[in-house]
Write a protein that holds these residues in place. Structure first.
Motif, mmCIF file in Angstrom:
data_model
loop_
_atom_site.group_PDB
_atom_site.id
_atom_site.type_symbol
_atom_site.label_atom_id
_atom_site.label_comp_id
_atom_site.label_asym_id
_atom_site.label_seq_id
_atom_site.Cartn_x
_atom_site.Cartn_y
_atom_site.Cartn_z
ATOM 1 N N ALA A 62 -12.142 9.347 -5.406
ATOM 2 C CA ALA A 62 -11.248 10.245 -4.678
ATOM 3 C C ALA A 62 -10.403 9.489 -3.659
ATOM 4 C CB ALA A 62 -12.063 11.333 -3.979
ATOM 5 N N THR A 63 -10.903 8.376 -3.136
ATOM 6 C CA THR A 63 -10.161 7.612 -2.141
ATOM 7 C C THR A 63 -9.494 6.384 -2.734
ATOM 8 O OG1 THR A 63 -12.143 6.328 -1.586
ATOM 9 C CG2 THR A 63 -11.761 8.359 -0.353
ATOM 10 N N ARG A 64 -9.482 6.271 -4.025
ATOM 11 C CA ARG A 64 -8.987 5.057 -4.668
ATOM 12 C C ARG A 64 -7.463 5.039 -4.696
ATOM 13 N NH1 ARG A 64 -11.831 2.408 -9.775
ATOM 14 N NH2 ARG A 64 -10.578 0.540 -9.968
ATOM 15 N N GLY A 119 -11.414 -6.078 3.432
ATOM 16 C CA GLY A 119 -11.585 -4.702 3.883
ATOM 17 C C GLY A 119 -10.609 -3.745 3.223
ATOM 18 N N THR A 120 -9.358 -4.178 3.047
ATOM 19 C CA THR A 120 -8.363 -3.335 2.384
ATOM 20 C C THR A 120 -8.766 -3.029 0.952
ATOM 21 O OG1 THR A 120 -6.616 -4.308 3.762
ATOM 22 C CG2 THR A 120 -5.938 -3.148 1.769
ATOM 23 N N VAL A 121 -9.258 -4.048 0.267
ATOM 24 C CA VAL A 121 -9.680 -3.845 -1.124
ATOM 25 C C VAL A 121 -10.902 -2.928 -1.186
ATOM 26 C CG1 VAL A 121 -10.630 -5.008 -3.145
ATOM 27 C CG2 VAL A 121 -8.684 -6.002 -1.951
ATOM 28 N N LEU A 122 -11.857 -3.139 -0.283
ATOM 29 C CA LEU A 122 -13.064 -2.310 -0.290
ATOM 30 C C LEU A 122 -12.728 -0.839 -0.061
ATOM 31 C CD1 LEU A 122 -15.551 -4.532 1.745
ATOM 32 C CD2 LEU A 122 -15.674 -3.998 -0.685
ATOM 33 N N ILE A 123 -11.870 -0.593 0.908
ATOM 34 C CA ILE A 123 -11.516 0.802 1.221
ATOM 35 C C ILE A 123 -10.576 1.370 0.169
ATOM 36 C CG2 ILE A 123 -10.410 2.293 2.909
ATOM 37 C CD1 ILE A 123 -11.328 0.319 5.079
ATOM 38 N N GLY A 124 -9.562 0.598 -0.188
ATOM 39 C CA GLY A 124 -8.554 1.105 -1.117
ATOM 40 C C GLY A 124 -9.039 1.313 -2.523
ATOM 41 N N SER A 125 -10.047 0.554 -2.940
ATOM 42 C CA SER A 125 -10.566 0.707 -4.293
ATOM 43 C C SER A 125 -11.698 1.724 -4.369
ATOM 44 C CB SER A 125 -11.064 -0.646 -4.829
ATOM 45 O OG SER A 125 -12.121 -1.139 -4.016
ATOM 46 N N GLY A 126 -12.041 2.367 -3.238
ATOM 47 C CA GLY A 126 -13.072 3.389 -3.244
ATOM 48 C C GLY A 126 -14.480 2.867 -3.130
ATOM 49 N N PHE A 127 -14.640 1.544 -2.894
ATOM 50 C CA PHE A 127 -15.986 0.987 -2.761
ATOM 51 C C PHE A 127 -16.648 1.482 -1.484
ATOM 52 C CE2 PHE A 127 -19.177 -2.284 -1.984
ATOM 53 C CZ PHE A 127 -19.703 -2.440 -3.253
ATOM 54 N N LEU A 147 0.820 -1.213 0.000
ATOM 55 C CA LEU A 147 0.000 0.000 0.000
ATOM 56 C C LEU A 147 0.857 1.267 0.000
ATOM 57 C CD1 LEU A 147 -2.784 -1.045 2.542
ATOM 58 C CD2 LEU A 147 -3.021 -0.795 0.068
ATOM 59 N N LEU A 148 1.946 1.248 0.777
ATOM 60 C CA LEU A 148 2.798 2.424 0.851
ATOM 61 C C LEU A 148 3.515 2.701 -0.472
ATOM 62 C CD1 LEU A 148 4.372 1.995 4.409
ATOM 63 C CD2 LEU A 148 2.609 3.626 3.701
ATOM 64 N N SER A 149 3.857 1.661 -1.189
ATOM 65 C CA SER A 149 4.592 1.844 -2.442
ATOM 66 C C SER A 149 3.695 1.865 -3.675
ATOM 67 C CB SER A 149 5.622 0.715 -2.598
ATOM 68 O OG SER A 149 4.982 -0.542 -2.693
ATOM 69 N N MET A 150 2.370 1.746 -3.487
ATOM 70 C CA MET A 150 1.469 1.605 -4.629
ATOM 71 C C MET A 150 1.522 2.812 -5.553
ATOM 72 S SD MET A 150 -0.335 -0.802 -5.801
ATOM 73 C CE MET A 150 -0.385 -1.803 -4.314
ATOM 74 N N SER A 151 1.712 3.993 -5.023
ATOM 75 C CA SER A 151 1.692 5.193 -5.858
ATOM 76 C C SER A 151 3.033 5.489 -6.518
ATOM 77 C CB SER A 151 1.269 6.408 -5.009
ATOM 78 O OG SER A 151 2.179 6.606 -3.938
ATOM 79 N N THR A 152 4.094 4.803 -6.114
ATOM 80 C CA THR A 152 5.417 5.112 -6.654
ATOM 81 C C THR A 152 6.053 3.963 -7.414
ATOM 82 O OG1 THR A 152 6.434 4.477 -4.537
ATOM 83 C CG2 THR A 152 5.860 6.800 -4.841
ATOM 84 N N THR A 153 5.667 2.738 -7.128
ATOM 85 C CA THR A 153 6.327 1.598 -7.750
ATOM 86 C C THR A 153 5.889 1.410 -9.199
ATOM 87 O OG1 THR A 153 6.751 -0.775 -7.562
ATOM 88 C CG2 THR A 153 4.561 -0.013 -6.971
ATOM 89 N N ARG A 154 6.793 0.841 -9.977
ATOM 90 C CA ARG A 154 6.466 0.476 -11.361
ATOM 91 C C ARG A 154 5.991 -0.967 -11.456
ATOM 92 N NH1 ARG A 154 12.126 1.216 -13.885
ATOM 93 N NH2 ARG A 154 12.574 0.263 -11.861
ATOM 94 N N PRO A 165 -5.393 -0.080 -7.631
ATOM 95 C CA PRO A 165 -5.905 -0.294 -8.989
ATOM 96 C C PRO A 165 -6.669 -1.610 -9.104
ATOM 97 C CG PRO A 165 -3.541 -0.668 -8.902
ATOM 98 C CD PRO A 165 -3.929 -0.123 -7.566
ATOM 99 N N ASP A 166 -7.385 -1.755 -10.213
ATOM 100 C CA ASP A 166 -8.225 -2.938 -10.401
ATOM 101 C C ASP A 166 -7.428 -4.232 -10.340
ATOM 102 O OD1 ASP A 166 -10.282 -1.238 -10.658
ATOM 103 O OD2 ASP A 166 -10.570 -1.475 -12.812
ATOM 104 N N SER A 167 -6.246 -4.236 -10.950
ATOM 105 C CA SER A 167 -5.452 -5.470 -10.987
ATOM 106 C C SER A 167 -5.060 -5.916 -9.584
ATOM 107 C CB SER A 167 -4.203 -5.252 -11.843
ATOM 108 O OG SER A 167 -3.441 -4.156 -11.347
ATOM 109 N N VAL A 168 -4.692 -4.980 -8.732
ATOM 110 C CA VAL A 168 -4.331 -5.320 -7.358
ATOM 111 C C VAL A 168 -5.558 -5.801 -6.591
ATOM 112 C CG1 VAL A 168 -3.423 -4.396 -5.195
ATOM 113 C CG2 VAL A 168 -2.407 -3.708 -7.367
ATOM 114 N N ALA A 169 -6.691 -5.138 -6.797
ATOM 115 C CA ALA A 169 -7.927 -5.574 -6.144
ATOM 116 C C ALA A 169 -8.280 -7.000 -6.539
ATOM 117 C CB ALA A 169 -9.066 -4.612 -6.506
ATOM 118 N N GLN A 170 -8.061 -7.347 -7.790
ATOM 119 C CA GLN A 170 -8.354 -8.701 -8.238
ATOM 120 C C GLN A 170 -7.443 -9.717 -7.564
ATOM 121 O OE1 GLN A 170 -8.262 -8.778 -12.511
ATOM 122 N NE2 GLN A 170 -9.651 -7.052 -12.706
ATOM 123 N N ILE A 171 -6.152 -9.402 -7.470
ATOM 124 C CA ILE A 171 -5.198 -10.332 -6.849
ATOM 125 C C ILE A 171 -5.552 -10.569 -5.393
ATOM 126 C CG2 ILE A 171 -2.786 -10.611 -6.171
ATOM 127 C CD1 ILE A 171 -2.041 -9.058 -8.710
#
Length: 537
Positions: free
Chosen positions: A286-288, A272-280, A224-231, A291-297
Motif C-alpha cells: 500500500a505504501t510502495r 532509508g528512501t528505498v526501505l520506505i518507498g518500496s514498502g519494506f 520520487l515526485l515524478s515516479m508515478s507519472t514519468t515514462r 518499483p523494484d528497478s529503482v530500488a536496485q539502482i
C-alpha cells in the motif's frame, strides 16, 4: 533527391534547418556588435549594449507574436531562443568585457533572462525551447564567473533548484538531465582536481558538502515526485544516482571526517528512501512508490558509497576486515529482501572478492606455514577478517543458490567450502600465535587439522539429510576434505610439529576418523535407501 527534399519539407524539417541556421547567423551578428565593434571603435559601449538588449527583446517579442500564428511554432521557438541567447551575450559583454556589472549581479541578470525563457517553454510545452534556454546559460556561466570557483558552484546549484518547477506536469527527461548535470559536473571537477593534487577554489568543506547534499536531494526528490507519472523511471533514478558522483571524490575535496560523514549520510538516506518507498517499512504494497528497478539502482549506489567510505576511512588489515564485514551484512540483507537481492548479492560479492583478495595478500598460505612470517604478520584484524570472509562466503553462496541454477549453486558452495577451510586455518594459526607465540603456532596447526576433520564430518552429516545432487556434492566435499586433512597430517604436521603437539594431532585426527567411520556406517545401515545411494556415490 527532389522527392526526398519535398517529403522533408512536408514534415517541417526544412523549416527547422532554416530556423537553426538563422539562429546561428543572428547570434554571430550580435557577437560582432558587442565584441568586434568594440575593437574597431564603432559606436559607444552604451549603444552596443543597448542595441543588443533591444534586439534580444525584439526577437523574443517576435517569437511570442509568431506563436499565435498558424503553423508558427517552429519559428516562434527559433526566434525566442535567439533572443534569449542574445540577452546572454549582452549580459556577458556588460560583465566581462565592459565590467559594468560585478560577477554575482551578472549571474543574477543571466538567471532572470533564463527564468523568462523557462516560463515561455513551460507555457508553450516546448522542451526544445527549455533546452535552448538552459544549455547556453550553463556554457555561459563559467565565462561570467571566470572559471571554476565557489560562485559558479553556487549559481549552478541555484539554477538547478530554481528550474525544478519546469518539470511539474512535464515528462521532459532531457531538460531534467541538463538541470542535474549543471551542478553535478562542476562539483565532480572539484573532486577530480583535488584528486590530482591541485587546490580547487570551490573545495571549501562547508560549500562542497552543502552543494552536494542539495543536489542529491534535488535529484532524489525530483525522482520520487515524478515516479508515478514519468515514462522513464529507471532513467530518472539513474540520474538521481549520478548526482552522488561528487560524493565519491569527497575525500580529495574535503577533510577526511567530513568526507566520510557526507558519503555515509547520503548512503543512509538512499537506503532509508528505498526501505520506505518500496514498502519494506510501512504497510507493505500500500505504501510502495518505488518499483523494484529503482530500488536496485539506489541500493547499488548506496553500497558503492559505503564501499568508498570504508576505503577512505581505513587502511591495511583493518580495511580488509571492514570490507568483508560490509559484504557479509549486505549478503544478509539480500537474503531477506527479494526486491533487490540480485543487485545486492552482486555488489556484496564484488566487495567480498576485493576484501578476500586483500586478505590473501595480508596472510597468504605460505605465511601461515612459516612460524617466523606469521609471527610478524599476525594481528587481531586478520582473525576478524577471516571470520567475516568465511561467514560472508557461506551467506553469499546460499544467496546465489536461491537465484541461480544447480550448476552455479554447486560451484558457489564448493568455493565457499574452500574459503571456509582457509579461513579456519588462518584463524587457528593467527590466534595461536597471538596467544602463545611460537608454541601457539604449533597449537594453531593442531587446531587447524582438527577443524578440517570437523568440517568433513559436518559435510557428511549434511549429506545424510539430503538427496540427489546436493547429497553427492556434500559427500564428495567431505571425503576430499578428509583426504586433505590426512595429507596435511603427514606432509606438514609430521615434519613441522614436535613433542606433545605431534602426538596430540595424530591421536585427535585418528579418533575423529574412527568416530566418523563408525557413525557413517551405522547411519547407512539405518537407511537402506540412502545406503544404496551412498554406495553408488
Amino acid at each position: 533527391m527532389s522527392e526526398r527534399i519535398g517529403a522533408a519539407a512536408e514534415r517541417g524539417l526544412i523549416g527547422k534547418i532554416l530556423a537553426t541556421a538563422g539562429v546561428g547567423v543572428t547570434l554571430i551578428g550580435v557577437a560582432l556588435l558587442l565584441v568586434l565593434a568594440a575593437q574597431a571603435g564603432i559606436l559607444r559601449p552604451e549603444f552596443r549594449v543597448a542595441g543588443g538588449a533591444i534586439l534580444a527583446a525584439a526577437l523574443v517579442a517576435g517569437g511570442m507574436w509568431l506563436r499565435g500564428r498558424t503553423d508558427g511554432r517552429i519559428g516562434a521557438i527559433a526566434l525566442t531562443a535567439t533572443g534569449i541567447a542574445a540577452g546572454y551575450l549582452d549580459v556577458l559583454a556588460a560583465t566581462r568585457i565592459y565590467e559594468w556589472l560585478p560577477i554575482v549581479p551578472g549571474l543574477g541578470v543571466a538567471g532572470l533572462v533564463a527564468a523568462g525563457g523557462l516560463v515561455l517553454a513551460h507555457r508553450w510545452r516546448s522542451e526544445h525551447l527549455g533546452l535552448l534556454v538552459v544549455v547556453p546559460l550553463i556554457v555561459l556561466a563559467p565565462v561570467l564567473a571566470g572559471g571554476l570557483d565557489t560562485t559558479l558552484i553556487a549559481f549552478m546549484v541555484v539554477l538547478c533548484a530554481a528550474s525544478a518547477w519546469v518539470q511539474v506536469g512535464r515528462d521532459w527527461i532531457w531538460l531534467h538531465t541538463v538541470r542535474l548535470a549543471a551542478p553535478t559536473i562542476p562539483l565532480t571537477l572539484v573532486g577530480l582536481v583535488g584528486l590530482a593534487g591541485w587546490n580547487a577554489p570551490g573545495s571549501s568543506d562547508p560549500v562542497f558538502a552543502a552543494a552536494v547534499a542539495v543536489v542529491v536531494v534535488l535529484g532524489v526528490g525530483g525522482a520520487l515526485l515524478s515516479m508515478s507519472t514519468t515514462r522513464h523511471r529507471e532513467v530518472v533514478a539513474g540520474l538521481a544516482s549520478a548526482t552522488t558522483i561528487p560524493a565519491l571524490f569527497a575525500g580529495s575535496a574535503m577533510h577526511l571526517p567530513g568526507a566520510v560523514i557526507l558519503q555515509t549520510s547520503i548512503a543512509l538516506v538512499l537506503i532509508g528512501t528505498v526501505l520506505i518507498g518500496s514498502g519494506f517499512i510501512g504497510s507493505g504494497a500500500a505504501t510502495r512508490v518505488i518499483p523494484d528497478s529503482v530500488a536496485q539502482i539506489w541500493s547499488a549506489t548506496a553500497l558503492l558509497l559505503l564501499f568508498v567510505a570504508v576505503l577512505v576511512t581505513f587502511d591495511g588489515t583493518v580495511a580488509v576486515a571492514v570490507l568483508l564485514g560490509l559484504a557479509t551484512v549486505t549478503g544478509l540483507v539480500a537474503r531477506t529482501w527479494s526486491t533487490t537481492s540480485r543487485v545486492l548479492l552482486a555488489g556484496s560479492s564484488v566487495i567480498w572478492a576485493i576484501g578476500f583478495a586483500a586478505l590473501l595478500d595480508a596472510a597468504p598460505p605460505y605465511v601461515l606455514a612459516d612460524a617466523d612470517l606469521i609471527g610478524r604478520a599476525a594481528n587481531l584484524e586478520v582473525v576478524v577478517a577471516s571470520l567475516f570472509g568465511a561467514s560472508g562466503a557461506l551467506i553469499l553462496a546460499a544467496g546465489w543458490a536461491r537465484l541461480t541454477d544447480e550448476r552455479v549453486s554447486r560451484a558457489a558452495h564448493i568455493a565457499a567450502g574452500v574459503v571456509v577451510v582457509y579461513a579456519l586455518t588462518a584463524i587457528s594459526v593467527t590466534a595461536g600465535v597471538l596467544v602463545g607465540g611460537p608454541d601457539g603456532f604449533l597449537a594453531g596447526h593442531v587446531l587447524a587439522t582438527t577443524c578440517w576433520m570437523a568440517l568433513a564430518g559436518a559435510a557428511l552429516a549434511y549429506a545424510r539429510r539430503r538427496g540427489g545432487a546436493a547429497r553427492t556434492a556434500a559427500v564428495t566435499g567431505g571425503l576430499v576434505l578428509v583426504a586433505a586433512a590426512i595429507a596435511k597430517l603427514f606432509l606438514f604436521d609430521l615434519a613441522t610439529l614436535d613433542g606433545i603437539f605431534r602426538v596430540i594431532v595424530f591421536i585427535v585426527t585418528g579418533l575423529i576418523l574412527l568416530g566418523l567411520g563408525a557413525w557413517y556406517a551405522r547411519a547407512l545401515q539405518d537407511d537402506p535407501a540412502k545406503s544404496r545411494s551412498a554406495t553408488t556415490v
